[in-house]
Design a protein around this motif. Structure first.
Motif, PDB file in Angstrom:
ATOM      1  N   GLU A  60       0.861  -1.178  -0.224  1.00 43.63           N
ATOM      2  CA  GLU A  60      -0.069  -0.006   0.145  1.00 43.63           C
ATOM      3  C   GLU A  60       0.861   1.357   0.056  1.00 43.63           C
ATOM      4  N   MET A  61       0.455   2.264  -0.863  1.00 42.35           N
ATOM      5  CA  MET A  61       0.981   3.441  -0.850  1.00 42.35           C
ATOM      6  C   MET A  61       0.048   4.607  -0.538  1.00 42.35           C
ATOM      7  N   TYR A  62       0.280   5.488   0.089  1.00 44.48           N
ATOM      8  CA  TYR A  62      -0.382   6.485   0.584  1.00 44.48           C
ATOM      9  C   TYR A  62      -0.016   7.972   0.444  1.00 44.48           C
ATOM     10  N   GLN A  63      -0.673   9.104   0.328  1.00 48.73           N
ATOM     11  CA  GLN A  63      -0.500  10.254  -0.070  1.00 48.73           C
ATOM     12  C   GLN A  63      -0.202  10.645  -1.300  1.00 48.73           C
ATOM     13  N   ARG A  65       0.226  13.128  -3.643  1.00 53.34           N
ATOM     14  CA  ARG A  65       1.655  13.592  -4.108  1.00 53.34           C
ATOM     15  C   ARG A  65       2.770  12.832  -4.142  1.00 53.34           C
ATOM     16  N   ALA A  66       2.973  12.115  -3.034  1.00 50.87           N
ATOM     17  CA  ALA A  66       3.941  11.075  -2.884  1.00 50.87           C
ATOM     18  C   ALA A  66       3.850   9.981  -3.680  1.00 50.87           C
ATOM     19  N   ARG A  69       4.523  11.437  -7.353  1.00 47.42           N
ATOM     20  CA  ARG A  69       6.242  11.832  -7.540  1.00 47.42           C
ATOM     21  C   ARG A  69       6.935  10.534  -7.695  1.00 47.42           C
ATOM     22  N   TYR A  70       6.433   9.473  -7.284  1.00 47.56           N
ATOM     23  CA  TYR A  70       7.128   8.136  -7.199  1.00 47.56           C
ATOM     24  C   TYR A  70       6.942   7.568  -8.705  1.00 47.56           C
ATOM     25  N   LYS A  73       8.856   9.632 -11.465  1.00 44.67           N
ATOM     26  CA  LYS A  73      10.132   9.627 -11.757  1.00 44.67           C
ATOM     27  C   LYS A  73      10.482   8.398 -12.665  1.00 44.67           C
ATOM     28  N   GLN A  74       9.522   7.367 -12.727  1.00 42.76           N
ATOM     29  CA  GLN A  74       9.634   6.156 -13.756  1.00 42.76           C
ATOM     30  C   GLN A  74       9.152   6.744 -15.066  1.00 42.76           C
ATOM     31  N   ALA A  85      13.072  19.558 -10.537  1.00 45.08           N
ATOM     32  CA  ALA A  85      11.979  18.824  -9.752  1.00 45.08           C
ATOM     33  C   ALA A  85      11.515  19.680  -8.652  1.00 45.08           C
ATOM     34  N   ASP A  89       7.464  20.129  -7.597  1.00 47.21           N
ATOM     35  CA  ASP A  89       7.138  20.099  -6.283  1.00 47.21           C
ATOM     36  C   ASP A  89       6.354  21.285  -6.085  1.00 47.21           C
TER      37      ASP A  89
END
Lengths: 202, 202
Positions: A60-63, A65-66, A69-70, A73-74, A85, A89
């Motif tokens: 699980e990923m939360y947030q 904007r986070a 952003r992850y 990058k890919q 960057a 942001d």
């Protein structure tokens, strides 16, 4: 190939920017849309009690904007150096600020205060943010570094919901943002997503 | 060597995390603290109308998390790979969420609603965030990846102000966060800053 599952309400709002970046990347994902009844139960189970949540292979990923952003990058949508960057942001952070200003209204229980806040949003906050973004997007339509970034997907994924909720066309008043929206909507991957995504009210 | 100037109120709050990362990096900076009277005038001049603003060689940077992330990359406090960077962003995002929940109180004009919100902060929101952070910080005291990152400076730079404003010691109830605070405060650069920084109320 990892599996992707996005859990969010049956609407655009904060889920749509993530759906857009996933489709931009050409990734298949489970589009898990929950109703308010399921949400009441789910909220207690989810760490931090907020959605969207993106699961990659069950992790699980939360947030929002986070998460963006992850993925960005890919997708090479997060800038080519530290300064680029930062510009992205910063732009995305200002989108987050307007989202917070909008959501503050929900916390107002008193009808009169709520109306005053809504008026402030329409007359002050929204025009002030839009004006700054429109300047930043001058000529290219893009919020940062003169090229497409995840900040554009964040703004244009979310702003349609703002327009519905405020009952007003907003972006079309700002020529550079209008151009940015057109470019985002015409981007391969996103274009196909927009044509096939579920129609929702907000 | 670039020149750094941080403009913020004469308090810790959102300025202190940036002061901490600058001192961690061993950078000299102009600590421009403004009073409320100057703020009223300055707010109209500053793009986005918010502080902290960091100037690097006169170039203005906005959005505290964007500023911190930019500096943190140079300081090697932003993770060693994309997943570590996500974990840090996610932790910092949750700190931002609690900041927003706190600041929502300011927007409430009605005294009764304000009191209810304050009670909710103390009884629900703050304990729930602290409990999650404490679990994340288990054994090491650090919020992400078991090592110091800018998310720790963001939390511990800001949380002292929260304690003042709520009139309550908060962090000491959570052993891993207490450990994290001790470690942050003992970090070279930050330690010397804490000893010499201006004493402020909040």
């Amino acid at each position: 190939m990892p599996s992707y599952k996005l859990t969010y309400f049956d609407g655009r709002a904060l889920g749509e920017p993530i759906r857009m970046i996933l489709t931009y990347m050409g990734l298949e994902f489970e589009d898990n849309r929950i109703d308010m009844e399921s949400w009441t139960a789910l909220q207690k189970e989810i760490k931090w009690g907020r959605i969207p949540v993106l699961e990659i292979d069950g992790k699980e990923m939360y947030q929002s904007r986070a998460i963006m952003r992850y993925l960005a990058k890919q997708a090479k949508l997060a800038g080519d150096n530290d300064w680029e960057a930062y510009e992205i942001d910063c732009a995305a952070g200002t989108v987050g600020d307007l989202i917070d200003l909008y959501r503050s209204m929900w916390k107002l229980s008193d009808e009169k205060t709520k109306e005053e806040w809504e008026k402030k949003l329409l007359d002050e906050f929204i025009p002030s943010f839009m004006k700054n973004w429109d300047e930043q997007a001058k000529n290219t339509g893009f919020l940062a570094n003169g090229k497409l970034s995840w900040a554009d997907l964040y703004l244009h994924g979310w702003v349609e919901t703002l327009e519905v909720l405020m009952g007003k066309e907003i972006v079309n008043e700002y020529p550079n943002l209008k151009l940015g929206r057109e470019k985002v909507h015409a981007t391969p991957g996103i274009k196909e997503w927009l044509a096939k995504r579920p129609k929702t009210v907000y």
